[in-house]
Design a protein around this motif. Structure first.
Motif, PDB file in Angstrom:
ATOM      1  N   UNK A 161       0.838  -1.201   0.000  1.00 52.72           N
ATOM      2  CA  UNK A 161       0.000   0.000   0.000  1.00 52.72           C
ATOM      3  C   UNK A 161       0.878   1.257   0.000  1.00 52.72           C
ATOM      4  N   UNK A 181       1.045   4.095  -3.086  1.00 53.49           N
ATOM      5  CA  UNK A 181       0.764   5.523  -2.888  1.00 53.49           C
ATOM      6  C   UNK A 181       1.950   6.375  -3.323  1.00 53.49           C
ATOM      7  N   UNK A 216       2.426   6.758  -7.104  1.00 52.36           N
ATOM      8  CA  UNK A 216       1.496   7.699  -7.747  1.00 52.36           C
ATOM      9  C   UNK A 216       2.018   9.125  -7.619  1.00 52.36           C
ATOM     10  N   UNK A 220       5.093   9.514  -9.878  1.00 51.83           N
ATOM     11  CA  UNK A 220       4.712   9.579 -11.286  1.00 51.83           C
ATOM     12  C   UNK A 220       4.008  10.884 -11.656  1.00 51.83           C
ATOM     13  N   UNK A 270       1.069  11.896 -10.867  1.00 50.15           N
ATOM     14  CA  UNK A 270      -0.354  11.751 -11.192  1.00 50.15           C
ATOM     15  C   UNK A 270      -1.232  12.645 -10.341  1.00 50.15           C
ATOM     16  N   UNK A 309      -4.884   0.720  -0.862  1.00 48.86           N
ATOM     17  CA  UNK A 309      -4.618   0.172  -2.193  1.00 48.86           C
ATOM     18  C   UNK A 309      -5.740   0.611  -3.144  1.00 48.86           C
ATOM     19  N   UNK A 345      -5.262   4.219  -4.023  1.00 53.01           N
ATOM     20  CA  UNK A 345      -4.126   4.427  -4.923  1.00 53.01           C
ATOM     21  C   UNK A 345      -4.485   4.032  -6.352  1.00 53.01           C
ATOM     22  N   UNK A 346      -5.151   2.880  -6.491  1.00 56.73           N
ATOM     23  CA  UNK A 346      -5.520   2.433  -7.835  1.00 56.73           C
ATOM     24  C   UNK A 346      -6.562   3.356  -8.447  1.00 56.73           C
ATOM     25  N   UNK A 348      -6.913   6.533  -7.960  1.00 57.63           N
ATOM     26  CA  UNK A 348      -6.259   7.752  -8.434  1.00 57.63           C
ATOM     27  C   UNK A 348      -5.625   7.509  -9.803  1.00 57.63           C
ATOM     28  N   UNK A 349      -4.889   6.407  -9.906  1.00 59.35           N
ATOM     29  CA  UNK A 349      -4.204   6.092 -11.161  1.00 59.35           C
ATOM     30  C   UNK A 349      -5.217   5.953 -12.303  1.00 59.35           C
ATOM     31  N   UNK A 379       1.987   1.677 -11.400  1.00 59.90           N
ATOM     32  CA  UNK A 379       0.908   2.374 -12.119  1.00 59.90           C
ATOM     33  C   UNK A 379       0.877   2.058 -13.608  1.00 59.90           C
TER      34      UNK A 379
END
Lengths: 448, 131
Positions: free
Chosen positions: A236, A240, A243, A246, A248, B15, B18-19, B21-22, B117
């Motif tokens: 996890x 985070x 992201x 990257x 994002x 998790x 995070x996913x 957001x991507x 990502x």
């Protein structure tokens, strides 16, 4: 497990008795022949040769029976093999008595041989059975010499060896039998008390060993649980951070980016460690491997490909030589490939830029041997015996590469040994280290 | 730009976040659930184009069970499933060779956690049917 060991042991003993009997038969034939031919002792030759023949037949039957029961690595029950041993000892007592009867009875010093049977029964069978066998020996031999003395049974005197009237002198017969019986019972007493003590000790060791194994499994399950939970959290955190890195969720100032990047790199290293620990622990917890024939050559090429970039970045020349005959062997390809990659990675990691790493695969009669030689920093002598231990890292390895897990070689050893092979390490005379391991070419029934 | 509705079923809220957001970044619409039964509810309320499913939730098999259930239901068997695992090490299963084996692991793809990502986006793009 314990019972199995015991019963295998008894089977081996049963075979051993059969082998001893072949020798005894030969000795009986030779002794009869020599006594007659060279010592001019009168013997009931025909009877003795007949007994030798009987013994021969009986031993063949026993041998076949044992082979039948243990055919194809079968384990006969402990009870059954116990009965075979009891039968063998009883029959041997009877036959020895018969031999002695036809060869002088009380005059024949081979009556000492009863002691052997007493020792054997005391070691192989229970205490009470040993006393029963001692009693039956006393009754058999005592009965025969008494009946000979009384004239009920014919006496086959050893003319030319002992005084011809000794066998019917009551005081001599009585004295002889007294000492004979005392000797047998004492031998049984002494041997059984020592064996019993040994047995108690052996059981103690076996129990302690089982307990240790159980504790080790518990520890492994605990480690598995723990590392697995940690891995969840790490995953996890890493997701985070990735992201953010990257971009994002928007750009970061340089300093912010630098710190997040550092944090991210540490999670990656931690993840590598956790993953290695999970792999090793899982290996230790699983039972049998899924052994399938796979191409070792392919594994070697895959491993070489996996480390190619790392080697190129450090300008390390990686060479390989595979004997053409080497191909399919039984095992788990994934694990072997990982082991090869681990060892190659290590060799490259601990070899200074511009060095050399070579890998050879050769065929031996029963094994395939993989050898990886590097021109690296080597391993300090005092560290050599420990490199395969979990979490162990040699001092110079620590200095060269701060973030090793100390688990790669432990994993390699576990994999190789699970396959029935062996792994070794030594330092080269010039520089660097040689790792070498074997893998069986054919499936071996692993004695786990 | 990717488009489509994705249902994430995972009991780890971080998790999931995070996913999300991507994926939202690339224009996907995200729905999420923390366990199988909530997942079924969301599924009925809003049919997704792809399901991202975690293996270990309340039990270590929950994801497997749900995927088998979905693939045996006529209504849902056409929705592709991307399975997420942290259990690969634990079960020792070679997911690569078993993915697509309908009887055992009836999912289209699997990914080992943590998912990068770009890897996640690639897989998702390959699984969502182009409209």
């Amino acid at each position: 497990m314990e019972n199995l060991l015991k019963s295998t042991n008894l089977v081996q003993r049963a075979y051993w008795l059969v082998r001893l009997r072949w020798v005894a038969i030969l000795m009986l034939a030779i002794a009869t022949f020599a006594a007659d031919r060279f010592m001019y002792i009168e013997l009931a030759k025909t009877a003795l040769f007949l007994i030798a023949g009987l013994l021969l037949v009986y031993n063949f039957i026993l041998y076949d029976l044992l082979r039948y029961w243990t055919w194809g690595n079968k384990e006969p029950s402990e009870r059954r093999i116990g009965w075979v041993l009891t039968f063998q000892i009883s029959a041997d007592l009877l036959i020895l008595t018969m031999i002695l009867h036809y060869a002088g009875g009380i005059e024949n010093p081979f009556s000492f041989f009863f002691v052997f049977h007493m020792i054997l029964v005391s070691i192989l069978r229970s205490k009470w059975e040993s006393y029963i066998q001692a009693t039956s020996a006393v009754i058999l031999f005592g009965g025969v010499v008494t009946l000979e003395a009384l004239g009920v049974l014919p006496h086959h005197g050893l003319v030319g060896f002992a005084a011809s009237d000794l066998y019917c002198k009551p005081i001599f017969v009585f004295g002889f039998l007294f000492v004979f019986s005392v000797t047998l019972y004492l031998v049984v007493y002494m041997t059984t008390s020592i064996t019993e003590q040994l047995r108690v000790q052996q059981d103690g060791y076996a129990r302690a060993n089982a307990l240790l194994e159980e504790k080790d499994q518990l520890k492994n399950q605990y480690v598995l649980r723990l590392t697995h939970d940690i891995k969840g959290h790490l995953a996890a955190i890493q997701s985070c951070l990735e992201i953010v890195i990257n971009g994002m969720v928007g750009p970061l100032a340089d300093k912010q980016m630098d710190l997040v990047d550092r944090a991210h790199r540490r999670t990656v290293k931690c993840m590598a460690f956790i993953t290695a620990l999970l792999k090793l622990t899982r290996m230790k917890l699983t039972g049998q491997l899924e052994m399938e024939r796979f191409s070792l050559k392919n594994c070697v090429f895959n491993a070489l490909a996996a480390v190619q970039n790392g080697a190129r970045n450090k300008s390390i020349e990686v060479t390989h030589a595979i004997e053409t005959s080497v191909d399919e062997i039984p095992g788990e390809a994934v694990l072997i490939e990982e082991t090869l990659t681990n060892l190659l990675f290590n060799a490259i990691k601990y070899t200074p830029a511009g060095g050399k790493v070579s890998m050879t695969v050769v065929e031996e009669p029963a094994y395939v041997r993989v050898t990886i030689v590097d021109t690296g920093i080597g391993i300090p002598d005092e560290a050599l015996p420990h490199v395969f231990e979990e979490f162990y890292r040699a001092s110079n390895a620590r200095a060269t590469e701060r973030d090793g897990t100390g688990l790669g070689l432990a994993f390699a050893k576990e994999v190789v040994e699970r396959h029935g092979g062996q792994i070794q390490v030594c330092n080269n005379p010039e520089a660097g280290t040689t790792f070498s391991f074997t893998l069986p070419k054919n499936l071996v029934t692993a004695s786990a | 730009m990717g488009q489509g509705r994705i249902l994430i079923i995972d009991d780890d809220p971080d998790i999931t976040e995070a996913m999300s957001v991507v994926l939202e970044n690339k224009g996907y619409v995200i729905d999420s659930a923390a366990d199988s039964s909530e997942g079924m509810e969301r599924l009925q309320a809003n049919r997704p184009d792809l399901i991202i499913l975690d293996v270990m939730m309340r039990t270590s098999q929950e994801g497997f069970e749900l995927s088998r259930k979905l693939k045996s239901t006529a209504e849902y068997k056409d929705i592709p499933i991307l399975m997420l695992t942290a259990v690969k090490d634990k079960t020792g299963l070679d997911f690569k060779s078993t993915a697509g084996d309908d009887a055992w692991l009836p999912v289209e793809e699997f990914l080992d956690k943590p998912v990068k990502p770009d890897v996640l986006l690639d897989k998702v793009a390959s699984l969502i049917p182009k409209s």
